[in-house]
Motif scaffolding. Structure first.
Motif, mmCIF file in Angstrom:
data_model
loop_
_atom_site.group_PDB
_atom_site.id
_atom_site.type_symbol
_atom_site.label_atom_id
_atom_site.label_comp_id
_atom_site.label_asym_id
_atom_site.label_seq_id
_atom_site.Cartn_x
_atom_site.Cartn_y
_atom_site.Cartn_z
ATOM 1 N N HIS A 77 0.753 -1.196 0.018
ATOM 2 C CA HIS A 77 -0.041 0.088 0.130
ATOM 3 C C HIS A 77 0.782 1.185 -0.026
ATOM 4 C CE1 HIS A 77 -3.652 -2.240 0.858
ATOM 5 N NE2 HIS A 77 -2.795 -3.057 1.691
ATOM 6 N N ARG A 78 0.561 2.131 -0.914
ATOM 7 C CA ARG A 78 1.139 3.500 -0.977
ATOM 8 C C ARG A 78 0.634 4.459 -0.172
ATOM 9 N NH1 ARG A 78 5.194 0.445 -2.738
ATOM 10 N NH2 ARG A 78 4.560 -0.679 -4.771
ATOM 11 N N LEU A 79 1.425 5.040 1.174
ATOM 12 C CA LEU A 79 0.942 6.204 1.775
ATOM 13 C C LEU A 79 1.037 7.398 0.987
ATOM 14 C CD1 LEU A 79 2.156 5.024 5.233
ATOM 15 C CD2 LEU A 79 -0.238 4.623 4.131
ATOM 16 N N PRO A 80 0.256 8.532 1.218
ATOM 17 C CA PRO A 80 0.069 9.720 0.419
ATOM 18 C C PRO A 80 1.158 10.777 0.731
ATOM 19 C CG PRO A 80 -1.402 9.818 2.211
ATOM 20 C CD PRO A 80 -0.929 8.580 2.047
ATOM 21 N N LEU A 81 1.570 11.493 -0.264
ATOM 22 C CA LEU A 81 2.792 12.376 -0.169
ATOM 23 C C LEU A 81 2.228 13.728 0.818
ATOM 24 C CD1 LEU A 81 5.426 13.347 -1.359
ATOM 25 C CD2 LEU A 81 4.185 14.442 -2.848
ATOM 26 N N TYR A 82 3.052 14.155 1.542
ATOM 27 C CA TYR A 82 2.871 15.451 2.433
ATOM 28 C C TYR A 82 3.551 16.595 1.696
ATOM 29 C CZ TYR A 82 1.603 12.503 6.499
ATOM 30 O OH TYR A 82 0.970 12.044 7.346
ATOM 31 N N PRO A 83 2.759 17.785 2.059
ATOM 32 C CA PRO A 83 3.204 19.025 1.634
ATOM 33 C C PRO A 83 4.526 19.393 1.969
ATOM 34 C CG PRO A 83 1.552 19.270 2.990
ATOM 35 C CD PRO A 83 1.479 18.089 2.778
ATOM 36 N N VAL A 84 5.054 18.936 2.993
ATOM 37 C CA VAL A 84 6.227 19.287 3.512
ATOM 38 C C VAL A 84 7.249 17.935 3.474
ATOM 39 C CG1 VAL A 84 5.426 20.836 5.318
ATOM 40 C CG2 VAL A 84 5.781 18.381 5.983
ATOM 41 N N GLY A 85 8.511 18.359 3.515
ATOM 42 C CA GLY A 85 9.474 17.117 3.618
ATOM 43 C C GLY A 85 9.957 16.651 2.108
ATOM 44 N N MET A 86 9.566 17.391 1.123
ATOM 45 C CA MET A 86 9.825 17.003 -0.276
ATOM 46 C C MET A 86 11.792 17.202 -0.250
ATOM 47 S SD MET A 86 7.742 15.623 -2.483
ATOM 48 C CE MET A 86 8.535 16.179 -3.974
ATOM 49 N N GLY A 87 12.166 15.965 -0.230
ATOM 50 C CA GLY A 87 13.543 15.987 -0.328
ATOM 51 C C GLY A 87 14.318 16.183 1.056
ATOM 52 N N GLU A 88 13.607 16.588 2.183
ATOM 53 C CA GLU A 88 14.299 17.104 3.370
ATOM 54 C C GLU A 88 13.638 16.293 4.398
ATOM 55 O OE1 GLU A 88 14.929 21.018 6.091
ATOM 56 O OE2 GLU A 88 14.230 21.336 3.807
#
Length: 415
Positions: A77-88
């Protein structure tokens, strides 16, 4: 095989992975799949998820992203992407990710959250276990900053390295129990301050029903012109610490000595593959060295069937001392003769003169000498191959090794 469901029908497990099949067909993905598959066969009520944002935050490249992927008996199962934390990987991401994971754990009625390396996956999962009031297990499959240190020798003296080390140790401290992939890595963790009685070694293993001896694939033999050749093979990622340049030099030296030996190199590794091809060209583009590139996952066993000797000439780096590859076990299960450098994680698998031969890591003349011995003595190759397969069947069959996971689960639930 124990019937977990009959004894623990109310207990569920949420497994969190950094990546998975079919999107990332790596050793990590193969190990994850084997563990999940065997836990399900044991009757564990298991939900498997990948870390929030995968695969969009991964290097896997453009691809269709689905809510889930099913491979054999395992659904990822794939958990959704958060608006923060992209690459950090920061505090805000950790808190949001841990809240999501805790919510998922509640919805699937998990009693245990079991997360695997690295800490970017494991730390939010262990924080989630605390939030959800359930047990947390962190599985150390490796210290990924150790791998980066092979490419950049100055990296261990930097703050990013020290920070990742601190966070890896913190993840283990938060966990109720810890798995380590080798005795050598367990020793490292104890030296970092983790209690020894908290750590269970969960080594690599292999599905012995899937990896069995096969006759050479005639179509591939003809395709690569390997008839009447002894085939030395490598299957995997062309990483900087595998020692593949030394392996190529050893095979070229043995050709110059008159041995009919070819080197079959299966896989890729971005810049390292380009580097290997450039080295091959600089050495005269000898036809005994063959690069196949990446092959479909379902065809890997066909390539194994061509190989007589599988060397693992890993360099004397910390990551190699602590983290064993999966491929030696697959090779031994398929009846291949294994030759390994003497880094600790490999010598836990390959016993010199018993289940394979061992040479001094980083010592090219010793590698050449041991390879020459195997080329000159087919009887020794066969004896080592037979003993290696017997050892894997007895010690490193996932049917048996997965029982260690159940014992730890039971200890946490009963504690």
């Amino acid at each position: 095989m124990s019937d977990w469901s009959a004894q623990h029908n109310d207990a569920g497990v949420l497994m969190l992975l950094s990546s998975s099949l079919p999107l990332t067909p790596s050793g990590y993905g193969v190990r994850s799949h084997a563990i999940a598959s065997h836990l399900l066969r044991h009757g564990v009520r298991l939900k498997v998820c990948t870390r929030p944002g995968y695969p969009l935050t991964s290097w896997t490249g453009p691809q269709e992203v689905r809510l889930s992927d099913t491979v054999e008996n395992v659904t990822y199962h794939r958990l959704p992407l958060y608006p923060v934390g992209m690459g950090e990987f920061g505090e805000e991401y950790r808190q949001q990710a841990s809240s999501l994971i805790a919510t998922v754990a509640g919805r699937c009625r998990a009693s245990i959250i079991h997360a695997a390396s690295d800490m970017e996956n494991g730390l939010p999962a262990m924080l989630a276990a605390k939030k959800a009031g359930v047990k947390g297990i962190y599985e150390y499959r490796g210290m990924w900053h150790y791998s980066a240190a092979v490419r950049n020798t100055w990296f261990p003296w930097t703050e990013p390295f020290r920070r990742r080390q601190r966070l890896e140790v913190q993840t283990g401290q938060l966990a109720d129990a810890v798995f380590a992939i080798s005795e050598a890595l367990k020793a490292e963790l104890v030296a970092e301050g983790l209690p020894e009685n908290k750590i269970t070694v969960l080594p690599n293993a292999v599905d012995v029903e899937r990896f069995t001896p096969l006759p050479p694939d005639q179509e591939l033999l003809e395709k690569y012109g390997l008839q009447d050749r002894v085939v030395v093979g490598f299957i995997g990622s062309f990483t900087a610490y595998e020692g593949l340049d030394s392996l190529m030099d050893a095979v070229l030296e043995l050709n110059w000595r008159g041995f009919p030996v070819s080197l079959l190199m299966v896989g890729d590794g971005a810049d390292n593959l380009k580097r290997m091809k450039a080295l091959h060209q600089a050495r005269g583009s000898h036809p005994s060295v063959i690069f196949t590139g990446r092959v479909p996952f379902e065809d890997v066993k066909r390539y194994y069937s061509l190989i007589d000797i599988m060397p693992f000439p890993r360099v004397p780096a910390k990551v190699c001392r602590c983290v064993p590859p999966l491929k030696p076990l697959e090779a031994m299960a398929m009846g291949k003769t294994v030759l390994a450098s003497n880094v600790a994680a490999l010598t836990e698998i390959v016993r010199d003169g018993e289940t394979g031969l061992v040479f001094e890591s980083g010592n090219l003349p010793d590698l050449v000498e041991k390879l020459e011995t195997l080329l000159a003595r087919p009887d020794l190759r066969q004896r080592l191959a037979d003993r290696g397969r017997a050892w894997v069947l007895a010690q490193r069959d996932w049917h048996k090794v997965s029982e260690r996971i159940l014992r730890v689960y039971e200890g946490l639930l009963e504690g």
